[in-house]
Scaffold this motif. Structure first.
Motif, PDB file in Angstrom:
ATOM      1  N   VAL A   1     -23.278 -37.652 -51.920  1.00  0.00           N
ATOM      2  CA  VAL A   1     -24.006 -39.263 -52.501  1.00  0.00           C
ATOM      3  C   VAL A   1     -24.044 -39.210 -53.881  1.00  0.00           C
ATOM      4  O   VAL A   1     -23.542 -40.309 -54.573  1.00  0.00           O
ATOM      5  CB  VAL A   1     -25.655 -39.221 -51.801  1.00  0.00           C
ATOM      6  CG1 VAL A   1     -25.972 -40.804 -52.251  1.00  0.00           C
ATOM      7  CG2 VAL A   1     -25.333 -39.077 -50.393  1.00  0.00           C
TER       8      VAL A   1
ATOM      9  N   ARG B   1     -28.893 -42.458 -42.436  1.00  0.00           N
ATOM     10  CA  ARG B   1     -27.970 -41.821 -43.901  1.00  0.00           C
ATOM     11  C   ARG B   1     -28.159 -42.862 -44.769  1.00  0.00           C
ATOM     12  O   ARG B   1     -28.172 -42.363 -45.902  1.00  0.00           O
ATOM     13  CB  ARG B   1     -26.398 -41.706 -42.932  1.00  0.00           C
ATOM     14  CG  ARG B   1     -25.602 -40.864 -44.201  1.00  0.00           C
ATOM     15  CD  ARG B   1     -24.484 -40.404 -43.697  1.00  0.00           C
ATOM     16  NE  ARG B   1     -23.620 -40.021 -44.774  1.00  0.00           N
ATOM     17  CZ  ARG B   1     -22.777 -39.207 -44.498  1.00  0.00           C
ATOM     18  NH1 ARG B   1     -22.425 -38.810 -43.298  1.00  0.00           N
ATOM     19  NH2 ARG B   1     -21.967 -38.607 -45.449  1.00  0.00           N
TER      20      ARG B   1
ATOM     21  N   SER C   1     -29.580 -41.734 -48.340  1.00  0.00           N
ATOM     22  CA  SER C   1     -28.785 -42.007 -49.327  1.00  0.00           C
ATOM     23  C   SER C   1     -29.298 -42.778 -50.658  1.00  0.00           C
ATOM     24  O   SER C   1     -29.052 -42.533 -51.916  1.00  0.00           O
ATOM     25  CB  SER C   1     -27.433 -42.739 -49.196  1.00  0.00           C
ATOM     26  OG  SER C   1     -26.637 -41.943 -48.304  1.00  0.00           O
TER      27      SER C   1
END
Length: 180
Positions: A98, A152, A156
């Motif tokens: 990320v 996710r 992130s």
């Protein structure tokens, strides 16, 4: 590797939990999926193979996914869901995927994901109906495809430095849209 056999490597830090939970791991594999399973102490592999009684063609893959989930750090009870439900998946990624962080910045990002007393992680798990394991700089998520995507995205955003309150607000709006 033939289709009737799988070997799942067990990391050194998960060998003791594997030994302590062996009966909980062994029983569902042998009784539900009808596969043969053993732990090879020398090579540190859980070896799974089909036998004449195995009926389900996906049994070997389900068994390997179940053991892999346990090896990554999920509780046995959470990993068993992989055996029962077909629409569950396992996703893993690193914080560096990320944003490239080092030292204290990496520690702070992990702290933002976990939250005070694990509250942020639990909130993300409860809202997205997933299970999350934070293992050093790796993050493992267990859930349905859509729920993994939502979790996710939230994780992130936390890695990128967004405030947890803003991430919670986005999660609530996403979950409200998903339920209707």
């Amino acid at each position: 590797m033939d289709s009737g056999r799988r070997d799942v490597p067990i990391p050194p830090h998960r060998i003791t939990p594997l030994k302590e939970n062996w009966i909980k791991i062994y029983k569902p594999l042998v009784e539900t999926l009808l596969v043969q399973v053993r732990f090879n102490m020398k090579s540190r592999l859980v070896q799974i193979r089909t036998c004449p009684e195995t009926k389900d063609k996906d049994a070997i893959q389900k068994a390997a996914d179940f053991v892999q989930a346990f090896a990554l750090g999920f509780d046995v009870e959470d990993a068993i869901a992989l055996l029962r439900l077909d629409q569950l998946f396992l996703d893993s990624f690193q914080i560096e995927d990320v944003k490239n962080l080092k030292g204290d910045h990496l520690s702070r990002a992990i702290g933002r994901i976990a939250g005070k007393n694990g509250r942020t992680k639990f909130t993300i798990e409860n809202v997205t109906k997933t299970r999350i394991v934070i293992a050093d700089h790796k993050i493992h998520i267990l859930g349905s495809y859509q729920n993994i995507r939502t979790a996710r995205t939230a994780i992130s955003n936390l890695i990128l430095g967004r405030a947890p309150a803003r991430v919670y607000r986005n999660l609530r709006s996403m979950s409200a849209r998903a339920t209707f």
